[in-house]
Design an enzyme around this catalytic site. Structure first.
Site, PDB file in Angstrom:
ATOM      1  N   LYS A   1       7.184  -0.630   6.784  1.00  6.38           N
ATOM      2  CA  LYS A   1       6.594   0.685   6.535  1.00  6.38           C
ATOM      3  C   LYS A   1       7.742   1.672   6.342  1.00  6.38           C
ATOM      4  CE  LYS A   1       2.909   2.068   8.736  1.00  6.38           C
ATOM      5  NZ  LYS A   1       1.967   2.620   9.758  1.00  6.38           N
TER       6      LYS A   1
ATOM      7  N   GLY B   1       0.825  -1.202   0.000  1.00  6.00           N
ATOM      8  CA  GLY B   1       0.000   0.000   0.000  1.00  6.00           C
ATOM      9  C   GLY B   1       0.855   1.246   0.000  1.00  6.00           C
TER      10      GLY B   1
ATOM     11  N   GLY C   1       0.884   5.592   0.962  1.00  9.10           N
ATOM     12  CA  GLY C   1       0.242   6.692   1.664  1.00  9.10           C
ATOM     13  C   GLY C   1       0.833   8.016   1.218  1.00  9.10           C
TER      14      GLY C   1
ATOM     15  N   VAL D   1       4.136   0.855   2.240  1.00 12.30           N
ATOM     16  CA  VAL D   1       4.252  -0.374   3.012  1.00 12.30           C
ATOM     17  C   VAL D   1       4.575  -1.511   2.050  1.00 12.30           C
ATOM     18  CG1 VAL D   1       3.115  -1.983   4.570  1.00 12.30           C
ATOM     19  CG2 VAL D   1       2.612   0.453   4.729  1.00 12.30           C
TER      20      VAL D   1
ATOM     21  N   GLY E   1       4.631   7.781   2.537  1.00 10.52           N
ATOM     22  CA  GLY E   1       5.395   6.538   2.597  1.00 10.52           C
ATOM     23  C   GLY E   1       4.701   5.381   1.918  1.00 10.52           C
TER      24      GLY E   1
ATOM     25  N   ASP F   1      -7.228   6.352  17.290  1.00  9.09           N
ATOM     26  CA  ASP F   1      -7.697   6.228  15.910  1.00  9.09           C
ATOM     27  C   ASP F   1      -8.250   4.823  15.659  1.00  9.09           C
ATOM     28  OD1 ASP F   1      -8.270   7.253  13.415  1.00  9.09           O
ATOM     29  OD2 ASP F   1      -6.292   6.841  12.581  1.00  9.09           O
TER      30      ASP F   1
END
Length: 577
Positions: free
Chosen positions: A39, A17, A19, A24, A22, A136
């Site tokens: 990560k 994935g 973001g 992963v 960054g 969160d």
């Protein structure tokens, strides 16, 4: 941006994935033949963040993760920096986000919902005891594996006791799942996670979020002012008893919510049992008693009937009458007490035998795992707890063994974590020697100067060693994640002397000429102490050498010398701050 092929010793396999700052990756560790997740945060992107908040969050995730060792929390193995990246090595989860199931409109039955929530609340309860608030909690941060086992991920914005990463006035979280106090930027504590967990429960039961505005501000206004529709109005299969549990979890003021994850878990279990009980009244004219919002949920009592009376009482009038009658003193009470007293003596003997059998069975079970650093603790009530580390496939096997065989859920293994161990070869040498020390109660010990065995960058290692109950030469070594070993004792030829039985040594203390500082890469490392009745090495060794070459010489020395050799070890956790 150039595609990464390796990070440190890890071989990149694919991207899991991306973001904002960054990526992963799924990666492979050839040293221990294990798949991990990495990560990565790119430093050039961080340069655009003048406040440094992104890097703070990244390091915060490491700091929180290193403190949390629980089977329902994703494990953090290492932290490092190289080239133009900073990275976290973490447990690879073969599964999907809970969010994926909800997005697909998957229908969760009550059993599955209960199983997921019990694990989530167990993880939160543990984190809260460690002084960490997640802040969160949402389906995207809950990973689902086989058989609905879950793990909580992403402690990037977690609030850590004594940390100043965020202050009152800052709003952090995901609006649909944030507590009212988070929406207002007020001081928060663990009860903010209770609220978010309540939102997750509502979503699982109804397929809808309780707060859903057309805009972010609209959602925040709903969180602050709107009371959600009762789940039983949206799903006819949901008992009104569950409405009461959710109403308390989603109370606007923290004082009106469950005051701990344990209370939430206990109330939910009672409500689920009542909702699914085949004997419960289903007629429309059944009497339902609902306490007011001001009532306090008390979860300390072991009397389930009393708990339901005080919290979520949905029994019929007939059931209430029977419960009241059951509390009347029995005329045979004293006879029963005398009988119990006569049973105590023989019962104590049976109890001790059962405890010995359980500990022996557990000991035999633990010997089957090769790369394991496990420690057993037994309290005064005979409760057994395990802590430590072992490889991911073995962790699931251990859980199954304990649940189905020796433990039958009476052994607490939540503090056992999977690790990305670079120390399997170290344990191959040390574990048999440690077992000999423990079995014969020879008294060799090593303890950290830090009570929780946690060290941050530039901290000095301090070790307290007690020699065994026989005169011995001692060797204290610090095995690092970078593949090196530092010899903490002896460091000079004059120290290679036979120590008296049970002598205490303080190593690395303030004021000593020689001390050892923590440095990257960060993660779980090991300190070992070996006691031998004869010297193991004829010549002094270099203070810093490769672990592989040292272990080869150590094994040869142990095998060639006609000596009594035992060992002890401990794991320490290092982090960037």
């Amino acid at each position: 941006m150039q595609q990464l092929e390796t990070i440190s010793r890890y071989k990149i396999e694919k991207i899991l994935g991306r973001g904002a700052v960054g990526t992963v990756y799924k990666a492979y560790d050839p040293v221990v033949n294990q798949t991990v997740a990495i990560k990565v945060i790119h430093k050039q992107l961080l340069e655009q963040d003048d406040s440094g908040e992104q890097l703070k969050r990244f390091r915060n995730e490491v700091l929180a993760g290193r403190r949390l060792k629980h089977s329902n929390i994703v494990s953090i193995y290492e932290y490092g920096e190289e080239r133009d990246i900073a990275f976290i090595i973490m447990e690879f989860i073969e599964g999907r986000q809970l969010k994926d199931f909800l997005d697909e409109k998957f229908t969760f039955d009550l059993d599955t919902t209960h199983k997921i929530m019990q694990q989530l609340l167990a993880a939160l309860g543990y984190a809260h005891k460690q002084g960490i608030v997640h802040r969160d909690i949402k389906p995207a941060n809950i990973m689902v594996m086989q058989n609905w086992q879950i793990q909580v991920a992403d402690f990037g914005i977690a609030k850590i006791e004594s940390s100043s990463m965020t202050q009152t006035g800052m709003i952090m979280g995901t609006p649909n799942y944030m507590s009212p106090e988070q929406c207002l930027g007020e001081h928060i504590d663990h009860r903010a996670d209770i609220f978010s967990a309540g939102v997750v429960l509502y979503h699982l039961l109804t397929g809808k979020r309780p707060f859903e505005g057309e805009t972010m501000m609209g959602t925040l206004q709903q969180v602050l002012k709107v009371t959600p529709i009762n789940p039983s109005k949206l799903n006819q299969h949901i008992s009104p008893i569950l409405d009461r549990v959710i109403a308390r979890a989603l109370a606007k003021h923290p004082n009106d919510r469950f005051q701990s994850a344990f209370e939430f878990s206990e109330a939910l279990t009672l409500a689920m049992n009542e909702a699914q009980s085949p004997s419960k009244t289903t007629q429309d004219d059944a009497t339902v008693m609902m306490p007011s919002m001001a009532d306090t949920v008390q979860m300390a009592s072991n009397d389930v009937a009393a708990i339901i009376d005080r919290t979520i009482n949905t029994r019929t009038a007939k059931q209430a009458e029977l419960a009241k009658a059951s509390k009347k003193p029995s005329k045979n009470k004293w006879i029963a007490l005398i009988s119990v007293g006569l049973m105590v003596f023989s019962g104590a003997g049976w109890y001790m035998a059962q405890l010995r059998n359980k500990e022996e069975s557990l000991g035999n079970l633990l010997t089957k795992y090769r790369c394991a650093a496990l420690f057993k603790e037994t309290d005064g009530d005979g409760n057994i707890a395990l802590r430590g580390y072992l490889q991911q496939p073995d962790l699931q096997d251990l859980k199954n063994e304990l649940a189905q065989g020796v433990g039958k859920e009476s052994i607490d293994y939540h503090a056992v974590q999977a690790w990305n161990s670079a120390f399997c070869n170290v344990l191959d040498v040390m574990s048999p020697l440690k077992a000999a020390n423990d079995k014969s109660d020879l008294g060799l010990t090593v303890n950290s100067g830090k009570e929780d065995n946690r060290y941050a960058t530039d901290d000095y290692l301090e070790m307290n060693v007690t020699a065994p109950n026989y005169s011995a030469y001692l060797y204290v070594d610090y095995f690092q994640l970078n593949g090196h070993v530092l010899h903490m004792y002896p460091t000079i030829p004059e120290q290679t002397v036979k120590q008296e039985a049970n002598k205490a040594l303080l190593i690395g203390q303030s004021g000593e000429d020689k001390r050892w500082q923590v440095s990257p890469p960060y993660g779980v490392e090991m300190v070992t102490v070996i006691a031998s009745s004869v010297p193991l090495f004829k010549q002094p060794r270099n203070e810093d050498e490769l672990t592989e070459s040292y272990l080869a010489d150590l094994k040869a020395a142990i095998q060639s010398e006609n000596a009594m050799v035992t060992a002890q070890y401990l794991t320490i956790e290092t982090s960037p701050q």
